[in-house]
Design a protein around this motif. Structure first.
Motif, short mmCIF file in Angstrom:
data_model
loop_
_atom_site.label_atom_id
_atom_site.label_comp_id
_atom_site.label_asym_id
_atom_site.label_seq_id
_atom_site.Cartn_x
_atom_site.Cartn_y
_atom_site.Cartn_z
N CYS A 197 0.81 -1.22 0.00
CA CYS A 197 0.00 0.00 0.00
C CYS A 197 0.84 1.27 0.00
O CYS A 197 0.32 2.34 0.34
N PHE A 199 2.61 4.56 -1.57
CA PHE A 199 1.96 5.49 -2.48
C PHE A 199 2.23 5.14 -3.95
O PHE A 199 1.33 5.22 -4.80
N GLU A 202 -0.05 2.34 -5.10
CA GLU A 202 -1.43 2.81 -5.24
C GLU A 202 -1.59 3.75 -6.44
O GLU A 202 -2.62 3.77 -7.11
N ASN A 207 -5.44 4.52 -7.45
CA ASN A 207 -6.14 4.70 -6.18
C ASN A 207 -5.26 5.56 -5.29
O ASN A 207 -4.18 5.13 -4.88
N TRP A 208 -5.67 6.78 -5.04
CA TRP A 208 -4.89 7.62 -4.13
C TRP A 208 -5.80 8.61 -3.43
O TRP A 208 -6.88 8.95 -3.90
N HIS A 209 -5.34 9.04 -2.27
CA HIS A 209 -6.09 9.98 -1.44
C HIS A 209 -5.11 11.01 -0.91
O HIS A 209 -3.93 10.72 -0.70
N GLN A 213 -4.13 7.89 2.94
CA GLN A 213 -4.08 7.02 1.76
C GLN A 213 -3.72 5.58 2.16
O GLN A 213 -4.30 4.62 1.66
N HIS A 214 -2.73 5.44 3.04
CA HIS A 214 -2.27 4.11 3.42
C HIS A 214 -3.39 3.32 4.10
O HIS A 214 -3.65 2.15 3.78
N CYS A 217 -6.08 2.19 1.61
CA CYS A 217 -5.63 1.05 0.80
C CYS A 217 -5.68 -0.24 1.62
O CYS A 217 -6.18 -1.27 1.14
#
Length: 260
Positions: A197, A199, A202, A207-209, A213-214, A217
């Motif tokens: 997971c 960055f 991802e 898929n990212w935030h 983020q971690h 995921c």
């Protein structure tokens, strides 16, 4: 003239149990340097997880030469990672320091495809839906036809090694996979600690935030794994179980001091 191997200089304060653990750890690291002949084992091919409509072991469209080349690459990378990857070496060492689970019928070293490692690690072709797996009976599976790079394999192997450590360290209710809460917890830990997971991974999955983020995921991938468990009735049940254990399992970084 051959020099005798040097023994570690223990102090008088070191207990016998510490000395024995150190010697076991030293022998484990030494064994990682050995490289056995390349060979692909068929055990995993008999399980239902390895079968689907498009890619079965008896599929006439399969290319034996390509599979042999994939096998050689997979086993070469596996042994290189066992010698050179810090995370793989660390996890293999800590697995070797734990006794096998009393409920685990895993092959003994003389019957293992990787007798130089503390757990069997097998390369085999897989369906497109998986990159690896762990079984208390067979050890770790590396899907030789699914890896984009050695780094990709490193993440997958670290993920499965976390499962292997958890299987020796913790006692679930029933057989491996029967206890959905234990399954959810080991998936959360494996996703958190293995690098699955990070960055960069991802980002390639789109898929990212911008925040957490971690965690997002880890939660998403743990739910997918638990939902695929035959003992799980639905995705909703998988979400509920993962949410129930997330706050207790997410901070648990053992055997690491922190997230790698």
């Amino acid at each position: 003239m051959t020099r005798p191997p040097q023994q570690p200089a223990f102090s008088q304060d070191d207990s016998p149990s510490f000395r024995a653990s150190f010697e076991q750890w030293r022998r484990s690291l030494t064994s990682f340097a050995a490289r056995p002949p390349l060979r692909c084992e068929p055990q995993w091919s008999d399980g239902p997880i390895m079968h689907d409509d498009k890619n079965t072991p008896n599929d006439p469209a399969r290319d034996p030469k390509r599979e042999a080349a994939d096998c050689r690459r997979c086993e070469k990378w596996r042994d290189e990672l066992a010698r050179e990857s810090p995370i793989v070496r660390f996890l293999l060492t800590h697995i070797s320091l734990l006794p096998p689970s009393p409920n685990s019928p895993m092959p003994t070293p003389e019957h293992s495809p990787t007798p130089h490692l503390p757990i069997p690690i097998t390369c085999s072709p897989c369906p497109p839906t998986m990159a690896g797996g762990f079984s208390p009976e067979l050890g770790i599976l590396l899907c030789q036809n699914r890896f984009m790079s050695r780094k990709h394999m490193e993440d997958a192997l670290a993920h499965e090694l976390v499962h292997a450590w958890d299987e020796r360290r913790f006692t679930p209710k029933g057989k491996w996979g029967d206890d959905l809460r234990a399954h959810a917890c080991t998936e959360i830990r494996a996703e958190t600690l293995s690098g699955d997971c990070r960055f960069g991974r991802e980002f390639t999955r789109r898929n990212w935030h911008f925040a957490a983020q971690h965690q997002a995921c880890v939660r998403r991938r743990a739910i997918l794994s638990v939902a695929a468990n035959p003992n799980c009735a639905s995705r909703q049940e998988a979400e509920r179980v993962v949410n129930e254990v997330f706050e207790s399992c997410w901070p648990d970084t053992r055997p690491f001091d922190e997230i790698y």
